[in-house]
Write a protein that holds these residues in place. Sequence first.
Motif, PDB file in Angstrom:
ATOM      1  N   ASN A  68       0.859  -1.338   0.055  1.00 53.92           N
ATOM      2  CA  ASN A  68      -0.100   0.041  -0.132  1.00 53.92           C
ATOM      3  C   ASN A  68       0.827   1.543  -0.001  1.00 53.92           C
ATOM      4  O   ASN A  68       0.561   2.090   0.497  1.00 53.92           O
ATOM      5  CB  ASN A  68      -0.495   0.206   0.867  1.00 53.92           C
ATOM      6  CG  ASN A  68      -1.497  -1.463   1.257  1.00 53.92           C
ATOM      7  OD1 ASN A  68      -1.832  -1.167  -0.121  1.00 53.92           O
ATOM      8  ND2 ASN A  68      -1.999  -1.869   2.107  1.00 53.92           N
ATOM      9  N   VAL A  69       1.902   1.434  -0.424  1.00 51.82           N
ATOM     10  CA  VAL A  69       3.057   1.925  -0.646  1.00 51.82           C
ATOM     11  C   VAL A  69       2.282   3.319  -2.415  1.00 51.82           C
ATOM     12  O   VAL A  69       2.165   2.659  -2.868  1.00 51.82           O
ATOM     13  CB  VAL A  69       4.356   2.051  -0.986  1.00 51.82           C
ATOM     14  CG1 VAL A  69       4.935   3.409  -1.723  1.00 51.82           C
ATOM     15  CG2 VAL A  69       4.874   1.738  -0.329  1.00 51.82           C
ATOM     16  N   ILE A  70       1.576   4.954  -1.455  1.00 55.35           N
ATOM     17  CA  ILE A  70       1.564   5.891  -2.462  1.00 55.35           C
ATOM     18  C   ILE A  70       2.080   6.384  -3.132  1.00 55.35           C
ATOM     19  O   ILE A  70       2.951   6.994  -2.118  1.00 55.35           O
ATOM     20  CB  ILE A  70      -0.042   5.922  -2.477  1.00 55.35           C
ATOM     21  CG1 ILE A  70      -1.368   4.452  -1.970  1.00 55.35           C
ATOM     22  CG2 ILE A  70      -1.015   6.185  -3.325  1.00 55.35           C
ATOM     23  CD1 ILE A  70      -2.824   5.089  -1.092  1.00 55.35           C
ATOM     24  N   LEU A  71       2.710   6.872  -4.244  1.00 57.49           N
ATOM     25  CA  LEU A  71       3.623   7.993  -4.312  1.00 57.49           C
ATOM     26  C   LEU A  71       2.203   9.075  -5.660  1.00 57.49           C
ATOM     27  O   LEU A  71       2.071   8.459  -6.722  1.00 57.49           O
ATOM     28  CB  LEU A  71       4.849   7.050  -5.519  1.00 57.49           C
ATOM     29  CG  LEU A  71       5.667   6.574  -5.125  1.00 57.49           C
ATOM     30  CD1 LEU A  71       6.589   5.674  -5.594  1.00 57.49           C
ATOM     31  CD2 LEU A  71       6.249   6.360  -3.775  1.00 57.49           C
ATOM     32  N   LEU A  72       2.535   9.928  -5.639  1.00 58.23           N
ATOM     33  CA  LEU A  72       2.990  11.337  -6.566  1.00 58.23           C
ATOM     34  C   LEU A  72       3.987  11.214  -7.166  1.00 58.23           C
ATOM     35  O   LEU A  72       5.657  11.613  -6.854  1.00 58.23           O
ATOM     36  CB  LEU A  72       2.266  12.130  -6.142  1.00 58.23           C
ATOM     37  CG  LEU A  72       1.158  12.700  -5.723  1.00 58.23           C
ATOM     38  CD1 LEU A  72       0.849  13.932  -4.460  1.00 58.23           C
ATOM     39  CD2 LEU A  72      -0.079  11.973  -6.317  1.00 58.23           C
ATOM     40  N   ILE A  73       3.893  11.106  -8.976  1.00 59.68           N
ATOM     41  CA  ILE A  73       4.828  10.544  -9.639  1.00 59.68           C
ATOM     42  C   ILE A  73       4.707  11.832 -11.049  1.00 59.68           C
ATOM     43  O   ILE A  73       3.482  11.952 -10.973  1.00 59.68           O
ATOM     44  CB  ILE A  73       5.280   9.323 -10.325  1.00 59.68           C
ATOM     45  CG1 ILE A  73       5.279   8.036  -9.175  1.00 59.68           C
ATOM     46  CG2 ILE A  73       6.690   9.897 -10.885  1.00 59.68           C
ATOM     47  CD1 ILE A  73       6.374   8.811  -7.730  1.00 59.68           C
ATOM     48  N   LYS A  74       5.746  12.930 -11.433  1.00 60.08           N
ATOM     49  CA  LYS A  74       5.442  13.129 -12.541  1.00 60.08           C
ATOM     50  C   LYS A  74       6.555  13.217 -13.147  1.00 60.08           C
ATOM     51  O   LYS A  74       8.843  13.789 -12.807  1.00 60.08           O
ATOM     52  CB  LYS A  74       5.502  14.916 -12.107  1.00 60.08           C
ATOM     53  CG  LYS A  74       5.141  15.915 -13.026  1.00 60.08           C
ATOM     54  CD  LYS A  74       5.222  17.105 -12.699  1.00 60.08           C
ATOM     55  CE  LYS A  74       4.193  17.440 -12.523  1.00 60.08           C
ATOM     56  NZ  LYS A  74       4.165  19.806 -12.096  1.00 60.08           N
ATOM     57  N   GLY A  75       7.034  12.803 -14.029  1.00 64.43           N
ATOM     58  CA  GLY A  75       8.216  12.413 -15.109  1.00 64.43           C
ATOM     59  C   GLY A  75       7.907  10.810 -15.714  1.00 64.43           C
ATOM     60  O   GLY A  75       7.218  10.316 -14.867  1.00 64.43           O
ATOM     61  N   SER A  76       8.750  10.232 -16.050  1.00 63.25           N
ATOM     62  CA  SER A  76       9.104   9.098 -16.497  1.00 63.25           C
ATOM     63  C   SER A  76       9.826   8.152 -15.698  1.00 63.25           C
ATOM     64  O   SER A  76      11.022   9.246 -14.882  1.00 63.25           O
ATOM     65  CB  SER A  76       9.758   8.822 -18.064  1.00 63.25           C
ATOM     66  OG  SER A  76       9.385   9.739 -18.480  1.00 63.25           O
ATOM     67  N   TYR A  77       9.661   6.509 -15.249  1.00 59.97           N
ATOM     68  CA  TYR A  77      10.156   5.857 -14.255  1.00 59.97           C
ATOM     69  C   TYR A  77       9.509   4.877 -14.830  1.00 59.97           C
ATOM     70  O   TYR A  77       8.743   4.447 -16.082  1.00 59.97           O
ATOM     71  CB  TYR A  77       9.037   6.315 -13.372  1.00 59.97           C
ATOM     72  CG  TYR A  77       7.601   6.216 -13.405  1.00 59.97           C
ATOM     73  CD1 TYR A  77       7.538   5.060 -13.246  1.00 59.97           C
ATOM     74  CD2 TYR A  77       6.708   7.044 -13.159  1.00 59.97           C
ATOM     75  CE1 TYR A  77       6.023   4.777 -12.910  1.00 59.97           C
ATOM     76  CE2 TYR A  77       5.040   6.802 -13.590  1.00 59.97           C
ATOM     77  CZ  TYR A  77       5.417   5.252 -13.258  1.00 59.97           C
ATOM     78  OH  TYR A  77       3.743   5.259 -13.746  1.00 59.97           O
ATOM     79  N   THR A  78      10.257   3.467 -14.178  1.00 56.91           N
ATOM     80  CA  THR A  78       9.914   2.279 -14.581  1.00 56.91           C
ATOM     81  C   THR A  78       9.609   1.541 -12.973  1.00 56.91           C
ATOM     82  O   THR A  78      10.058   1.554 -12.196  1.00 56.91           O
ATOM     83  CB  THR A  78      11.896   2.170 -15.262  1.00 56.91           C
ATOM     84  OG1 THR A  78      11.689   2.459 -16.088  1.00 56.91           O
ATOM     85  CG2 THR A  78      11.237   0.310 -15.366  1.00 56.91           C
ATOM     86  N   ILE A  79       8.726   0.822 -13.101  1.00 57.30           N
ATOM     87  CA  ILE A  79       9.036  -0.072 -11.616  1.00 57.30           C
ATOM     88  C   ILE A  79       9.753  -1.664 -12.148  1.00 57.30           C
ATOM     89  O   ILE A  79       9.172  -2.489 -12.648  1.00 57.30           O
ATOM     90  CB  ILE A  79       6.913   0.135 -11.456  1.00 57.30           C
ATOM     91  CG1 ILE A  79       6.702   1.511 -10.733  1.00 57.30           C
ATOM     92  CG2 ILE A  79       7.372  -1.234 -10.093  1.00 57.30           C
ATOM     93  CD1 ILE A  79       5.232   0.883 -10.711  1.00 57.30           C
ATOM     94  N   ILE A  80       9.951  -2.230 -10.840  1.00 57.73           N
ATOM     95  CA  ILE A  80      11.171  -2.992 -10.886  1.00 57.73           C
ATOM     96  C   ILE A  80       9.953  -4.002 -10.156  1.00 57.73           C
ATOM     97  O   ILE A  80      10.269  -3.627  -8.786  1.00 57.73           O
ATOM     98  CB  ILE A  80      12.292  -3.253 -11.594  1.00 57.73           C
ATOM     99  CG1 ILE A  80      12.933  -2.282 -10.214  1.00 57.73           C
ATOM    100  CG2 ILE A  80      13.129  -2.984 -12.787  1.00 57.73           C
ATOM    101  CD1 ILE A  80      14.659  -1.859 -10.395  1.00 57.73           C
ATOM    102  N   LYS A  81      10.807  -5.546 -10.121  1.00 58.51           N
ATOM    103  CA  LYS A  81      10.956  -6.370  -8.680  1.00 58.51           C
ATOM    104  C   LYS A  81      11.943  -6.090  -8.234  1.00 58.51           C
ATOM    105  O   LYS A  81      12.344  -6.812  -8.862  1.00 58.51           O
ATOM    106  CB  LYS A  81       9.929  -7.461  -9.392  1.00 58.51           C
ATOM    107  CG  LYS A  81       9.548  -8.309  -8.317  1.00 58.51           C
ATOM    108  CD  LYS A  81       8.346  -7.844  -7.787  1.00 58.51           C
ATOM    109  CE  LYS A  81       7.852  -9.040  -6.294  1.00 58.51           C
ATOM    110  NZ  LYS A  81       6.381  -7.886  -4.972  1.00 58.51           N
TER     111      LYS A  81
END
Length: 151
Positions: free
Chosen positions: A138-151
Amino acid sequence: MNKLLRFFMVIVAVVVFSIFALSVQADVTEPGSESDPLVTKSYVDKVLSNLKQYVDSKPGSSSGWEIVYMEQGQSLIGDKGTEIILRSGIATVVDEGNGGLADITEGKDIINGENVMQNHLLIVPRDDGRGVKAENNNVILLIKGSYTIIK
């Protein structure tokens, strides 16, 4: 003689007025000419629409914030200039020894393994594997820009 003087004064006035009118007209550009074009509302709307599409097609031009939900163990790696705000949950910095993330709210760098404070604005300074890791669900982030999510 009085009539002759009046006639002469009228002639002088007409000549002076004509010269003045010609000089004023020479300085005024003609509407619709190349130096003073006329445009329609539909033309302006079309140009603005094309400009908006161009700006929106550029990477990093997102004008809004994106909400990102993460599960425990996932990492979000941001590109250069990506802005991150932790809204909920526990997260730590991931940086592989590159100097950390800029915590704009605190005015300092936070390095690998340090906890991210909620509601602090973080900026990724380079494209070298920096980001945040979810330490619980349940981590919630606000993001502005490019990103990648990895495991």
